[in-house]
Design a protein around this motif. Sequence first.
Motif, mmCIF file in Angstrom:
data_model
loop_
_atom_site.group_PDB
_atom_site.id
_atom_site.type_symbol
_atom_site.label_atom_id
_atom_site.label_comp_id
_atom_site.label_asym_id
_atom_site.label_seq_id
_atom_site.Cartn_x
_atom_site.Cartn_y
_atom_site.Cartn_z
ATOM 1 N N GLU A 141 38.345 84.031 -5.680
ATOM 2 C CA GLU A 141 39.106 84.533 -4.518
ATOM 3 C C GLU A 141 38.779 83.805 -3.224
ATOM 4 O OE1 GLU A 141 38.287 88.781 -4.211
ATOM 5 O OE2 GLU A 141 38.305 88.834 -6.391
ATOM 6 N N SER A 142 37.790 82.918 -3.253
ATOM 7 C CA SER A 142 37.366 82.295 -1.993
ATOM 8 C C SER A 142 38.349 81.231 -1.542
ATOM 9 C CB SER A 142 35.996 81.643 -2.166
ATOM 10 O OG SER A 142 35.072 82.617 -2.537
ATOM 11 N N LYS A 143 38.582 81.165 -0.226
ATOM 12 C CA LYS A 143 39.544 80.170 0.266
ATOM 13 C C LYS A 143 38.957 78.758 0.143
ATOM 14 C CE LYS A 143 38.657 81.000 5.271
ATOM 15 N NZ LYS A 143 37.516 81.918 5.157
ATOM 16 N N ASN A 144 37.656 78.641 0.284
ATOM 17 C CA ASN A 144 37.007 77.345 0.052
ATOM 18 C C ASN A 144 35.521 77.573 -0.231
ATOM 19 O OD1 ASN A 144 35.718 77.693 2.573
ATOM 20 N ND2 ASN A 144 37.526 76.861 3.589
ATOM 21 N N PHE A 145 34.842 76.478 -0.569
ATOM 22 C CA PHE A 145 33.444 76.607 -0.973
ATOM 23 C C PHE A 145 32.555 77.024 0.206
ATOM 24 C CE2 PHE A 145 29.305 74.965 -2.433
ATOM 25 C CZ PHE A 145 29.246 75.669 -3.628
ATOM 26 N N ALA A 146 32.942 76.563 1.423
ATOM 27 C CA ALA A 146 32.151 76.904 2.621
ATOM 28 C C ALA A 146 32.102 78.423 2.815
ATOM 29 C CB ALA A 146 32.757 76.223 3.841
ATOM 30 N N ALA A 147 33.189 79.105 2.448
ATOM 31 C CA ALA A 147 33.208 80.572 2.605
ATOM 32 C C ALA A 147 32.170 81.210 1.693
ATOM 33 C CB ALA A 147 34.610 81.104 2.283
ATOM 34 N N ASP A 148 32.027 80.679 0.494
ATOM 35 C CA ASP A 148 31.014 81.196 -0.441
ATOM 36 C C ASP A 148 29.597 80.975 0.105
ATOM 37 O OD1 ASP A 148 32.713 82.121 -2.342
ATOM 38 O OD2 ASP A 148 32.350 80.524 -3.802
ATOM 39 N N VAL A 149 29.408 79.812 0.741
ATOM 40 C CA VAL A 149 28.075 79.503 1.293
ATOM 41 C C VAL A 149 27.755 80.488 2.419
ATOM 42 C CG1 VAL A 149 26.650 77.750 2.421
ATOM 43 C CG2 VAL A 149 28.264 77.081 0.630
ATOM 44 N N GLU A 150 28.759 80.776 3.251
ATOM 45 C CA GLU A 150 28.561 81.761 4.334
ATOM 46 C C GLU A 150 28.167 83.117 3.782
ATOM 47 O OE1 GLU A 150 31.859 82.424 7.082
ATOM 48 O OE2 GLU A 150 31.970 80.244 7.285
ATOM 49 N N VAL A 151 28.846 83.509 2.702
ATOM 50 C CA VAL A 151 28.547 84.802 2.071
ATOM 51 C C VAL A 151 27.103 84.809 1.550
ATOM 52 C CG1 VAL A 151 29.106 86.258 0.063
ATOM 53 C CG2 VAL A 151 30.937 85.342 1.488
ATOM 54 N N ALA A 152 26.713 83.704 0.929
ATOM 55 C CA ALA A 152 25.346 83.619 0.397
ATOM 56 C C ALA A 152 24.325 83.690 1.527
ATOM 57 C CB ALA A 152 25.172 82.325 -0.392
ATOM 58 N N LYS A 153 24.641 83.041 2.660
ATOM 59 C CA LYS A 153 23.702 83.048 3.794
ATOM 60 C C LYS A 153 23.562 84.483 4.318
ATOM 61 C CE LYS A 153 21.292 81.019 7.196
ATOM 62 N NZ LYS A 153 20.628 82.071 7.908
ATOM 63 N N ARG A 154 24.692 85.184 4.401
ATOM 64 C CA ARG A 154 24.634 86.572 4.886
ATOM 65 C C ARG A 154 23.752 87.407 3.955
ATOM 66 N NH1 ARG A 154 29.947 88.394 4.678
ATOM 67 N NH2 ARG A 154 30.374 86.607 5.994
ATOM 68 N N LYS A 155 23.929 87.219 2.655
ATOM 69 C CA LYS A 155 23.146 87.998 1.686
ATOM 70 C C LYS A 155 21.659 87.635 1.792
ATOM 71 C CE LYS A 155 26.976 88.651 -1.550
ATOM 72 N NZ LYS A 155 27.576 88.312 -2.843
ATOM 73 N N TYR A 156 21.394 86.344 1.953
ATOM 74 C CA TYR A 156 19.993 85.909 2.095
ATOM 75 C C TYR A 156 19.369 86.537 3.343
ATOM 76 C CZ TYR A 156 16.017 82.877 3.006
ATOM 77 O OH TYR A 156 14.759 82.407 3.283
ATOM 78 N N ASP A 157 20.118 86.518 4.434
ATOM 79 C CA ASP A 157 19.593 87.099 5.681
ATOM 80 C C ASP A 157 19.374 88.605 5.543
ATOM 81 O OD1 ASP A 157 19.536 84.648 6.918
ATOM 82 O OD2 ASP A 157 21.468 84.889 7.932
ATOM 83 N N MET A 158 20.079 89.218 4.601
ATOM 84 C CA MET A 158 19.888 90.659 4.367
ATOM 85 C C MET A 158 18.702 90.931 3.439
ATOM 86 S SD MET A 158 23.874 91.725 3.836
ATOM 87 C CE MET A 158 23.795 93.463 4.137
ATOM 88 N N GLY A 159 18.054 89.874 2.980
ATOM 89 C CA GLY A 159 16.833 90.075 2.201
ATOM 90 C C GLY A 159 16.944 89.781 0.713
ATOM 91 N N VAL A 160 18.087 89.239 0.277
ATOM 92 C CA VAL A 160 18.214 88.885 -1.144
ATOM 93 C C VAL A 160 17.138 87.860 -1.513
ATOM 94 C CG1 VAL A 160 19.709 87.557 -2.717
ATOM 95 C CG2 VAL A 160 20.631 89.510 -1.454
ATOM 96 N N THR A 161 16.413 88.133 -2.605
ATOM 97 C CA THR A 161 15.269 87.268 -2.947
ATOM 98 C C THR A 161 15.594 86.238 -4.033
ATOM 99 O OG1 THR A 161 14.498 88.907 -4.532
ATOM 100 C CG2 THR A 161 13.534 88.990 -2.315
ATOM 101 N N ARG A 162 16.710 86.401 -4.728
ATOM 102 C CA ARG A 162 17.085 85.438 -5.765
ATOM 103 C C ARG A 162 18.596 85.515 -5.974
ATOM 104 N NH1 ARG A 162 15.002 82.341 -9.924
ATOM 105 N NH2 ARG A 162 12.885 82.861 -9.326
#
Length: 282
Positions: A141-162
């Motif tokens: 569903e992502s419009k491009n790969f950069a959008a997925d990276v942004e989502v991953a960064k948000r999750k990482y900043d929320m404390g995702v460890t892996r």
Amino acid sequence: MSNLTFSIEVFPPKDSTAVGEIYNTLEQFAALSPDFISVTYGAGGTARGLSAEISGYISGSLAIPGVAHLTCVGATKDNIRDTLSDFKARGVKRILALRGDLPEGEASLGDFRHADDLIAFINDFGGFEVYAACYPEGHSESKNFAADVEVAKRKYDMGVTRFVSQLFYDNEDFYRMRDAFAAAGVNAPISAGIMPITNAKQILRIVSLSGSKLPAAITKAVARFEHNAQAFYQAGINYAVSQITDLLSNGAEGIHLYSMNRPKTAEDIYRNIGSLLEGAKE
Ligand code: FAD
């Protein structure tokens, strides 16, 4: 210390009559000493209630960290709170927080729009280490790969460890994602999702479920060996082993085996990668 993990994913049986079998299967997986075993939630119509029970069994009786997948699509906050309480009561300490697939034509459903809403809720609830999914070939569903990276960064900043990746067959896709995550400051280890193709019937299912493309090495093996089940099986194991060898040589920090609940497949692969895992952990 190395972050490298070897993990195995299982799914609960569709109904509680087959529960005995999964415990037997889990014991065989436990003999491979995985760093964690994850249990899917509702995927392919499997029983949701059993996920907590099985994850608790892994964490308790098998003394291997159990990772319970949890999807939020269609769920209310009360539903999720109850499930988290159940996980906690059963000694499950790690959750792979997911949105789940949306029913056709729906933009969202229930109290949670995306996995990050679920992660925030789990964080507020407290007491869990949280993992998240990622997609070497991009999420459909992502419009491009950069959008997925942004989502991953948000999750990482929320404390995702892996992060645990969707299955893929071309390692270059994984390396591209890993580089993009690193460039964006997503510093959590990523487990590479490996699904061995061991019979011809699996292929259509893999492509329709994950959208993953198949490299020529696989399509050629299919064409050459599909008439002979044993040869086909061996080609599938060999491909997975060569994929994992390349991943470990290139510093992958996790191998996550989509086991399809088949201990023999996991054993046949492990036999060929056990010492590589040991070597890569040094
Ligand atoms: P999200 O992170 O919500 O992402 C979904 C889409 O929305 C992506 O395109 C993303 O870029 C975008 N997005 C994310 N956040 C935002 C935001 N805040 N604003 C706008 N756009 C956003 N499914 C099951 O039902 N049960 C399972 O047990 C299960 N296990 C899985 C295990 C792994 C390792 C993987 C890779 C997938 C698994 N799935 C499972 C499938 C998963 O539920 C689907 O891939 C689902 O479509 C997306 O889940 P997600 O957590 O990545 O969602």
